[in-house]
Scaffold this motif. Structure first.
Motif, short mmCIF file in Angstrom:
data_model
loop_
_atom_site.label_atom_id
_atom_site.label_comp_id
_atom_site.label_asym_id
_atom_site.label_seq_id
_atom_site.Cartn_x
_atom_site.Cartn_y
_atom_site.Cartn_z
N TYR A 49 0.84 -1.21 0.00
CA TYR A 49 0.00 0.00 0.00
C TYR A 49 0.86 1.25 0.00
CZ TYR A 49 -3.78 3.13 1.57
OH TYR A 49 -4.71 4.13 1.69
N PHE A 50 1.94 1.25 0.78
CA PHE A 50 2.83 2.40 0.82
C PHE A 50 3.72 2.46 -0.41
CE2 PHE A 50 7.12 3.98 1.65
CZ PHE A 50 6.85 5.30 1.98
N ASP A 55 1.96 7.40 -6.99
CA ASP A 55 1.10 8.00 -8.01
C ASP A 55 -0.37 7.85 -7.66
OD1 ASP A 55 0.90 5.27 -8.31
OD2 ASP A 55 1.19 5.27 -10.49
N LYS A 56 -0.66 7.81 -6.34
CA LYS A 56 -2.03 7.63 -5.88
C LYS A 56 -2.33 8.54 -4.69
CE LYS A 56 -2.03 2.77 -7.32
NZ LYS A 56 -0.65 2.82 -7.86
N ILE A 57 -3.58 8.62 -4.31
CA ILE A 57 -3.99 9.33 -3.10
C ILE A 57 -4.41 8.27 -2.09
CG2 ILE A 57 -5.65 10.94 -2.07
CD1 ILE A 57 -5.80 12.32 -4.82
N ARG A 58 -3.60 8.14 -1.03
CA ARG A 58 -3.84 7.09 -0.05
C ARG A 58 -3.76 7.64 1.37
NH1 ARG A 58 -1.01 1.67 -2.73
NH2 ARG A 58 -2.75 1.28 -4.17
N PHE A 59 -4.27 6.85 2.31
CA PHE A 59 -4.46 7.32 3.68
C PHE A 59 -3.60 6.52 4.65
CE2 PHE A 59 -8.20 7.95 1.11
CZ PHE A 59 -8.52 9.27 1.35
N PHE A 60 -2.92 7.24 5.54
CA PHE A 60 -2.04 6.63 6.54
C PHE A 60 -2.48 7.14 7.91
CE2 PHE A 60 0.05 6.92 2.51
CZ PHE A 60 0.63 5.67 2.35
N PHE A 61 -2.54 6.22 8.89
CA PHE A 61 -3.25 6.51 10.13
C PHE A 61 -2.33 6.64 11.34
CE2 PHE A 61 -6.03 4.37 7.18
CZ PHE A 61 -7.13 5.21 7.17
N GLU A 62 -2.83 7.34 12.34
CA GLU A 62 -2.14 7.44 13.61
C GLU A 62 -2.22 6.09 14.33
OE1 GLU A 62 -0.30 9.71 14.70
OE2 GLU A 62 -0.83 11.53 13.61
N ARG A 78 -10.29 12.50 12.91
CA ARG A 78 -9.17 12.59 13.86
C ARG A 78 -8.22 11.39 13.74
NH1 ARG A 78 -9.60 16.06 18.37
NH2 ARG A 78 -10.81 17.89 17.76
N SER A 79 -8.44 10.51 12.79
CA SER A 79 -7.69 9.26 12.72
C SER A 79 -6.47 9.33 11.80
CB SER A 79 -8.59 8.13 12.23
OG SER A 79 -8.94 8.31 10.85
N VAL A 80 -6.48 10.24 10.86
CA VAL A 80 -5.50 10.21 9.77
C VAL A 80 -4.22 10.95 10.14
CG1 VAL A 80 -5.11 10.67 7.32
CG2 VAL A 80 -7.41 10.11 8.12
N ASN A 81 -3.09 10.30 9.91
CA ASN A 81 -1.78 10.94 10.09
C ASN A 81 -1.47 11.81 8.88
OD1 ASN A 81 1.22 10.88 9.29
ND2 ASN A 81 1.35 10.34 11.45
N LYS A 82 -1.63 11.22 7.68
CA LYS A 82 -1.35 11.98 6.47
C LYS A 82 -2.09 11.35 5.29
CE LYS A 82 2.76 9.57 4.73
NZ LYS A 82 4.15 9.73 4.25
N VAL A 83 -2.22 12.14 4.23
CA VAL A 83 -2.73 11.68 2.94
C VAL A 83 -1.64 11.94 1.92
CG1 VAL A 83 -4.50 11.97 1.18
CG2 VAL A 83 -5.12 12.18 3.60
N GLY A 84 -1.29 10.93 1.14
CA GLY A 84 -0.23 11.09 0.13
C GLY A 84 -0.35 9.99 -0.92
N HIS A 85 0.45 10.05 -1.97
CA HIS A 85 1.54 11.01 -2.17
C HIS A 85 1.41 11.73 -3.50
CE1 HIS A 85 3.40 8.31 0.90
NE2 HIS A 85 3.96 9.43 1.31
#
Length: 257
Positions: A49-50, A55-62, A78-85
């Motif tokens: 996933y990482f 070349d995608k929009i994906r979600f990474f969590f706390e 409130r769950s998401v650390n970041k959205v990338g990349h």
């Protein structure tokens, strides 16, 4: 370097809120993001996933936002650390900001002749749970030959303070090269990435805090050592950040993730 960035910041945050509201989180995507060396190998390098998110929009969590059944135990927002990349490529609002006259003007002032956008991220630094980002150099992950061709633009969408997790830098550390690289491992082997070298242990007293007002921009040299603390405050610290590479006479390492 601190600049004033003329953005419709609230609109940007509202758009990201809509993106998070719509996100579908498959079970295999419930991956906790961390910057600790060994945990990076487990939660980033091992996760397809990482490794395929460039070349995608994906979600990474706390950490700690899911229960043992994979359900949210905090509000989704409130769950998401970041959205990338690849917000800069596929999300019209972020694409517009990334390629705006302001950014082009900064690139020209820096003397860049062939700037290329490598990646983009929206980082939340959630109140109360926003995780620590340990000392690192961006060129560890975005390696070029020669070095010195990558720079981050870090745009504060809210005030970034010492209390809510602003950036801290070691002045002059960009002049000492890099201490480690994250590289892809041979195809068919695991983990999918590994580190060459290890992050140094740094003298905490050398770090200087860099609080930034909403709308300010920090330019981050690819080799400067920087970190941010946990956000234990009641205030979030949203930022939009992306990396630019001078492509002329630069070799982008094929070993990069």
């Amino acid at each position: 370097l601190d600049l004033t960035f003329d953005l419709k910041l609230l609109k940007k945050q509202q758009r990201m809120s809509e993106i998070v509201d719509r996100m579908d989180v498959p079970e295999h995507c419930r991956t906790t993001f961390s910057t600790y060396h060994d945990e990076q190998l487990k939660t980033q390098g091992n996760a397809d996933y990482f490794i395929t998110s460039g070349d995608k929009i994906r979600f990474f969590f706390e950490k700690g936002v899911f229960d043992d059944k994979g359900e949210f135990i905090v509000p989704k927002q409130r769950s998401v650390n970041k959205v990338g990349h690849a917000l800069h490529a596929y999300e019209p609002l972020y694409k517009k900001v990334t390629h705006s006259p302001n950014v082009q003007g900064i690139a020209k002032k820096l003397g860049l002749s062939t700037p290329v956008i490598l990646q983009s991220m929206y980082i939340f630094k959630q109140p109360g749970i926003g995780g620590e980002v340990t000392p690192h150099q961006d060129a560890t992950f975005l390696y070029t030959e020669p070095l010195g061709r990558v720079m981050g633009l870090w745009i504060a969408l809210e005030d970034a303070t010492v209390n809510n997790g602003c950036l801290w830098f070691i002045p002059g550390s960009q002049n000492s090269g890099i201490s480690r690289r994250m590289v892809r491992t041979p195809e068919g082997t695991f983990p999918l990435t590994d580190f060459i070298g290890r992050e140094q242990t740094y003298d905490e007293e050398k770090f200087v805090p860099t609080p930034v007002k909403k709308g300010g921009v920090v330019l981050i040299h690819g080799e400067v050592v920087h970190r941010s603390a946990e956000n234990m405050s009641e205030d979030s610290r949203h930022v939009y950040t992306f990396h630019i590479m001078e492509a002329q006479e630069t070799r982008w390492s094929p070993d990069n993730w």
